[in-house]
Motif scaffolding. Structure first.
Motif, short mmCIF file in Angstrom:
data_model
loop_
_atom_site.label_atom_id
_atom_site.label_comp_id
_atom_site.label_asym_id
_atom_site.label_seq_id
_atom_site.Cartn_x
_atom_site.Cartn_y
_atom_site.Cartn_z
N LEU A 37 0.84 -1.19 0.00
CA LEU A 37 0.00 0.00 0.00
C LEU A 37 0.88 1.25 0.00
O LEU A 37 1.77 1.39 0.84
CB LEU A 37 -0.90 0.01 1.23
CG LEU A 37 -1.71 1.29 1.49
CD1 LEU A 37 -2.74 1.50 0.39
CD2 LEU A 37 -2.38 1.26 2.85
N LEU A 38 0.62 2.15 -0.93
CA LEU A 38 1.35 3.41 -1.00
C LEU A 38 0.39 4.56 -0.74
O LEU A 38 -0.72 4.60 -1.28
CB LEU A 38 1.98 3.59 -2.38
CG LEU A 38 2.96 2.52 -2.84
CD1 LEU A 38 3.50 2.87 -4.23
CD2 LEU A 38 4.11 2.39 -1.85
N SER A 39 0.80 5.52 0.11
CA SER A 39 -0.03 6.68 0.38
C SER A 39 0.84 7.76 1.03
O SER A 39 2.07 7.68 0.99
CB SER A 39 -1.21 6.30 1.29
OG SER A 39 -2.18 7.33 1.31
N ALA A 50 -7.16 4.05 6.41
CA ALA A 50 -7.90 3.10 7.25
C ALA A 50 -9.16 2.62 6.54
O ALA A 50 -9.55 1.44 6.67
CB ALA A 50 -8.26 3.75 8.58
N THR A 51 -9.79 3.50 5.77
CA THR A 51 -10.99 3.11 5.02
C THR A 51 -10.66 2.04 3.99
O THR A 51 -11.39 1.05 3.83
CB THR A 51 -11.60 4.33 4.32
OG1 THR A 51 -12.00 5.29 5.30
CG2 THR A 51 -12.82 3.93 3.49
N VAL A 52 -9.54 2.22 3.30
CA VAL A 52 -9.12 1.23 2.30
C VAL A 52 -8.73 -0.09 2.98
O VAL A 52 -9.07 -1.17 2.49
CB VAL A 52 -7.95 1.77 1.46
CG1 VAL A 52 -7.44 0.70 0.49
CG2 VAL A 52 -8.38 3.00 0.67
N GLU A 53 -8.04 0.01 4.11
CA GLU A 53 -7.67 -1.20 4.85
C GLU A 53 -8.92 -1.97 5.28
O GLU A 53 -8.97 -3.20 5.21
CB GLU A 53 -6.84 -0.84 6.08
CG GLU A 53 -5.43 -0.39 5.77
CD GLU A 53 -4.66 -0.06 7.04
OE1 GLU A 53 -3.68 -0.78 7.34
OE2 GLU A 53 -5.03 0.91 7.73
N GLY A 54 -9.93 -1.23 5.75
CA GLY A 54 -11.17 -1.87 6.18
C GLY A 54 -11.88 -2.56 5.02
O GLY A 54 -12.41 -3.66 5.18
N ALA A 62 -5.60 -8.36 2.64
CA ALA A 62 -4.77 -7.57 3.55
C ALA A 62 -3.52 -7.12 2.80
O ALA A 62 -3.12 -7.74 1.81
CB ALA A 62 -4.38 -8.37 4.78
N PHE A 63 -2.93 -6.05 3.27
CA PHE A 63 -1.70 -5.55 2.68
C PHE A 63 -0.50 -6.20 3.36
O PHE A 63 -0.47 -6.32 4.59
CB PHE A 63 -1.61 -4.03 2.79
CG PHE A 63 -2.65 -3.30 1.99
CD1 PHE A 63 -2.55 -3.23 0.62
CD2 PHE A 63 -3.74 -2.72 2.61
CE1 PHE A 63 -3.52 -2.58 -0.14
CE2 PHE A 63 -4.71 -2.06 1.88
CZ PHE A 63 -4.60 -1.99 0.50
N ALA A 64 0.48 -6.61 2.57
CA ALA A 64 1.68 -7.22 3.13
C ALA A 64 2.55 -6.18 3.81
O ALA A 64 3.25 -6.48 4.79
CB ALA A 64 2.47 -7.92 2.02
N ALA A 65 2.50 -4.94 3.31
CA ALA A 65 3.31 -3.85 3.88
C ALA A 65 2.73 -2.52 3.44
O ALA A 65 1.88 -2.47 2.53
CB ALA A 65 4.77 -3.98 3.44
N ALA A 84 13.06 -0.60 -3.49
CA ALA A 84 13.91 -1.46 -2.66
C ALA A 84 13.09 -2.07 -1.51
O ALA A 84 13.24 -3.25 -1.18
CB ALA A 84 15.08 -0.65 -2.10
N PHE A 85 12.19 -1.26 -0.92
CA PHE A 85 11.33 -1.74 0.17
C PHE A 85 10.39 -2.83 -0.34
O PHE A 85 10.15 -3.83 0.35
CB PHE A 85 10.54 -0.55 0.73
CG PHE A 85 9.61 -0.90 1.86
CD1 PHE A 85 10.11 -1.27 3.10
CD2 PHE A 85 8.23 -0.85 1.68
CE1 PHE A 85 9.25 -1.59 4.15
CE2 PHE A 85 7.36 -1.16 2.72
CZ PHE A 85 7.87 -1.53 3.96
N PHE A 86 9.84 -2.65 -1.54
CA PHE A 86 8.97 -3.64 -2.17
C PHE A 86 9.67 -4.99 -2.24
O PHE A 86 9.09 -6.04 -1.92
CB PHE A 86 8.60 -3.13 -3.57
CG PHE A 86 7.68 -4.01 -4.36
CD1 PHE A 86 6.32 -3.73 -4.44
CD2 PHE A 86 8.16 -5.11 -5.07
CE1 PHE A 86 5.46 -4.52 -5.20
CE2 PHE A 86 7.32 -5.90 -5.82
CZ PHE A 86 5.96 -5.61 -5.88
#
Length: 228
Positions: A37-39, A50-54, A62-65, A84-86
């Motif tokens: 997830l990028l934001s 939080a709305t997108v996570e819900g 679920a998002f891995a990171a 690199a984080f990905f």
């Protein structure tokens, strides 16, 4: 009518109430089980993330990171850091929640990953990129102004040269654009108005530019009517 023109819009559009809840299904169809997830921090504070996570959780996903520190004017360094984080988090897809900076950053990250490089500068040029590896990419815009979720352009700053670099390729387009009223309903009236004017400017530009064509004219005319 021009003698020759090109038009391509491969992104699937999911629009309306409850569109966010379809993200897990779209990711599954794209083969992504560990999306990143990028934001940005403002959208975290506003509750949009939080709305997108819900919505993801409701759909069984679920998002891995997460990387939610994208600045208003993203840079090459930010793109390279996220790429690199990905890889460190063993992610396999991108979900960008935000305005033009966030979505353009996601396009840059996808470009680096698809081409198997570590530096966005290795991918400079206009429509010179090969397809590369497919990185599932879903864009969730939080403003109406930039339209980055439906363009083949990414603008990323190069702080060392004090310029904004433009990357152009059909391969930058997301697989899907999710347009949900919950992402824009909480915008302050002034921001709603200014992004609406941005939309109108883009529509007028599309209807008057040298590369206009019958398909883009239809979209531009409809957009101007909707904005008004």
């Amino acid at each position: 009518m021009p003698n020759y023109y090109e038009f391509k819009l491969p992104a699937k559009i999911l629009s309306g109430d409850g569109a966010l809840e379809h993200i897990p299904h779209e990711l599954e169809a794209l083969g992504s089980t560990r999306p990143l997830l990028l934001s940005d921090e403002g959208l975290v504070k506003a509750g949009a993330v939080a709305t997108v996570e819900g919505a993801m959780a409701q759909g069984g996903g679920a998002f891995a990171a997460q990387f939610c520190r994208i600045p208003p004017d993203s840079s090459i360094q930010t793109v390279n850091e996220i790429a690199a984080f990905f890889r460190e988090q063993n992610c396999d897809g991108l979900v960008a929640v935000g305005g033009g900076s966030v979505i353009d950053t996601a396009k840059g990250v996808g470009m680096v990953l698809a081409q198997g490089s570590g530096d966005l500068l290795q991918n400079t040029g206009c429509e010179v990129l090969g397809r590369g590896a497919h990185v599932p990419f879903i864009a969730v815009p939080t403003t109406s102004g930039t339209g980055s979720e439906a363009t083949l352009v990414a603008v990323v700053a190069n702080p060392e040269k004090h310029v904004k670099m433009e990357f152009i390729s059909y391969h930058l387009l997301p697989d899907a654009a999710v347009l949900d009223v919950r992402m824009t309903a909480s915008l302050p009236p002034r921001i709603t108005a200014s992004t609406g004017m941005d939309t109108l400017c883009h529509a007028i530009e599309a209807a008057s530019c040298l590369q206009r064509n019958p398909v883009s004219d239809a979209f531009a005319e409809k957009a101007m009517g909707l904005v008004m």
